[in-house]
Design a protein around this motif. Structure first.
Motif, short mmCIF file in Angstrom:
data_model
loop_
_atom_site.label_atom_id
_atom_site.label_comp_id
_atom_site.label_asym_id
_atom_site.label_seq_id
_atom_site.Cartn_x
_atom_site.Cartn_y
_atom_site.Cartn_z
N ALA A 1 30.91 7.07 162.93
CA ALA A 1 29.57 7.22 163.51
C ALA A 1 29.28 8.69 163.82
O ALA A 1 28.17 9.18 163.57
CB ALA A 1 29.43 6.37 164.77
N LEU A 2 30.27 9.40 164.33
CA LEU A 2 30.08 10.82 164.64
C LEU A 2 29.82 11.63 163.38
O LEU A 2 29.05 12.61 163.40
CB LEU A 2 31.29 11.38 165.38
CG LEU A 2 31.54 10.83 166.78
CD1 LEU A 2 32.81 11.43 167.36
CD2 LEU A 2 30.35 11.07 167.70
N GLU A 3 30.46 11.26 162.28
CA GLU A 3 30.26 11.98 161.01
C GLU A 3 28.80 11.94 160.57
O GLU A 3 28.34 12.85 159.89
CB GLU A 3 31.14 11.38 159.91
CG GLU A 3 32.59 11.72 160.06
CD GLU A 3 33.46 11.02 159.01
OE1 GLU A 3 32.91 10.39 158.09
OE2 GLU A 3 34.69 11.12 159.13
N GLU B 1 24.40 17.07 164.42
CA GLU B 1 24.51 17.95 165.60
C GLU B 1 25.92 17.97 166.19
O GLU B 1 26.23 18.83 167.00
CB GLU B 1 23.52 17.50 166.68
CG GLU B 1 22.06 17.66 166.31
CD GLU B 1 21.47 16.42 165.63
OE1 GLU B 1 20.24 16.37 165.51
OE2 GLU B 1 22.22 15.52 165.20
N VAL B 2 26.77 17.02 165.81
CA VAL B 2 28.15 17.02 166.27
C VAL B 2 28.91 18.06 165.45
O VAL B 2 29.17 17.87 164.27
CB VAL B 2 28.81 15.63 166.14
CG1 VAL B 2 30.29 15.70 166.54
CG2 VAL B 2 28.08 14.61 166.99
N LEU B 3 29.24 19.18 166.09
CA LEU B 3 29.93 20.26 165.41
C LEU B 3 31.44 20.06 165.39
O LEU B 3 32.12 20.49 164.47
CB LEU B 3 29.64 21.60 166.12
CG LEU B 3 28.17 21.99 166.24
CD1 LEU B 3 28.04 23.27 167.03
CD2 LEU B 3 27.54 22.11 164.87
N GLU B 4 31.94 19.39 166.43
CA GLU B 4 33.38 19.21 166.57
C GLU B 4 33.62 17.95 167.37
O GLU B 4 32.92 17.69 168.34
CB GLU B 4 33.97 20.44 167.28
CG GLU B 4 35.44 20.53 167.29
CD GLU B 4 35.91 21.89 167.84
OE1 GLU B 4 37.08 22.21 167.58
OE2 GLU B 4 35.15 22.60 168.52
N TYR C 1 18.43 17.26 173.31
CA TYR C 1 19.67 16.62 173.72
C TYR C 1 19.42 15.19 174.22
O TYR C 1 20.14 14.26 173.87
CB TYR C 1 20.39 17.43 174.80
CG TYR C 1 21.67 16.77 175.24
CD1 TYR C 1 22.69 16.50 174.33
CD2 TYR C 1 21.86 16.37 176.56
CE1 TYR C 1 23.85 15.87 174.71
CE2 TYR C 1 23.02 15.76 176.95
CZ TYR C 1 24.01 15.51 176.02
OH TYR C 1 25.16 14.87 176.40
N GLU C 2 18.36 15.03 175.01
CA GLU C 2 18.02 13.69 175.48
C GLU C 2 17.74 12.76 174.30
O GLU C 2 18.19 11.62 174.26
CB GLU C 2 16.79 13.74 176.40
CG GLU C 2 16.38 12.37 176.90
CD GLU C 2 15.04 12.35 177.60
OE1 GLU C 2 14.71 11.27 178.14
OE2 GLU C 2 14.32 13.36 177.59
N ARG D 1 20.98 8.50 169.03
CA ARG D 1 22.16 8.57 168.17
C ARG D 1 23.46 8.24 168.91
O ARG D 1 24.16 7.32 168.56
CB ARG D 1 22.29 9.96 167.52
CG ARG D 1 21.11 10.41 166.70
CD ARG D 1 20.80 9.51 165.49
NE ARG D 1 21.85 9.35 164.54
CZ ARG D 1 22.11 10.14 163.51
NH1 ARG D 1 21.36 11.19 163.29
NH2 ARG D 1 23.10 9.88 162.69
N LEU D 2 23.78 9.03 169.94
CA LEU D 2 25.08 8.90 170.58
C LEU D 2 25.23 7.57 171.31
O LEU D 2 26.21 6.85 171.12
CB LEU D 2 25.33 10.07 171.52
CG LEU D 2 26.77 10.30 171.94
CD1 LEU D 2 27.67 10.55 170.73
CD2 LEU D 2 26.88 11.45 172.90
#
Length: 157
Positions: A92-94, A98-101, A123-124, A130-131
């Motif tokens: 899911a993170l992939e 915006e997820v750099l690491e 961010y909100e 997404r998150l």
């Protein structure tokens, strides 16, 4: 691979240091800087590429110039630690650019995420859309980065 690590000498490390500063440095300039023939320099670079030390040549971007003005550190705890849950969370993170690491960590939280966002509203949106749509998140804690004091990808200089 362990044997290759032992074979790196000061000249190899100097080559890597030059490439870290600018991966587009011409072979001739690298050779001259370390006082080595271009053939010998190329052979060393090829050996380090073949054994996996040199993974890729890349560029560094100024994310603020692209509109990503803020970095957010998010610590996440999951409901479950099964292999399937960890795998699905990683997948899911992939899918979130915006997820750099994303790091699986020890301690009070399970994951440490570094995100690039445009601002607090962005961010909100990222959290909501997404998150927090990823199944299995029990708890998260977010911190906006105020200033980066040091950022390197390797202990080589």
């Amino acid at each position: 691979m362990e044997e290759s690590r032992k074979s790196f000498d000061a000249v190899d490390l100097r080559i890597l240091s030059i490439l870290l500063k600018d991966s587009r440095t011409p072979l001739h300039d690298i050779s001259r800087a370390i006082n080595l023939s271009t053939t010998s320099c190329w052979n060393r670079i090829k050996r380090m590429t073949d054994c996996g030390v040199l993974e890729s040549y890349t560029v560094k971007l100024d994310l603020a110039q692209l509109g990503y003005n803020d970095t957010v550190i998010v610590q996440v705890t999951l409901d479950s630690h099964s292999e399937q849950t960890l795998y699905e969370f990683g997948r899911a993170l992939e899918s979130i650019p915006e997820v750099l690491e994303a790091l699986l960590i020890s301690g009070d939280y399970d994951y440490f995420l570094r995100l690039a966002v445009k601002d607090t509203r962005d961010y909100e949106r990222l959290l909501r859309e997404r998150l927090y749509t990823i199944p299995g998140i029990r708890h998260s804690k977010s911190s906006f980065v105020l200033r980066t004091l040091k950022k390197v990808d390797t202990p080589l200089t």
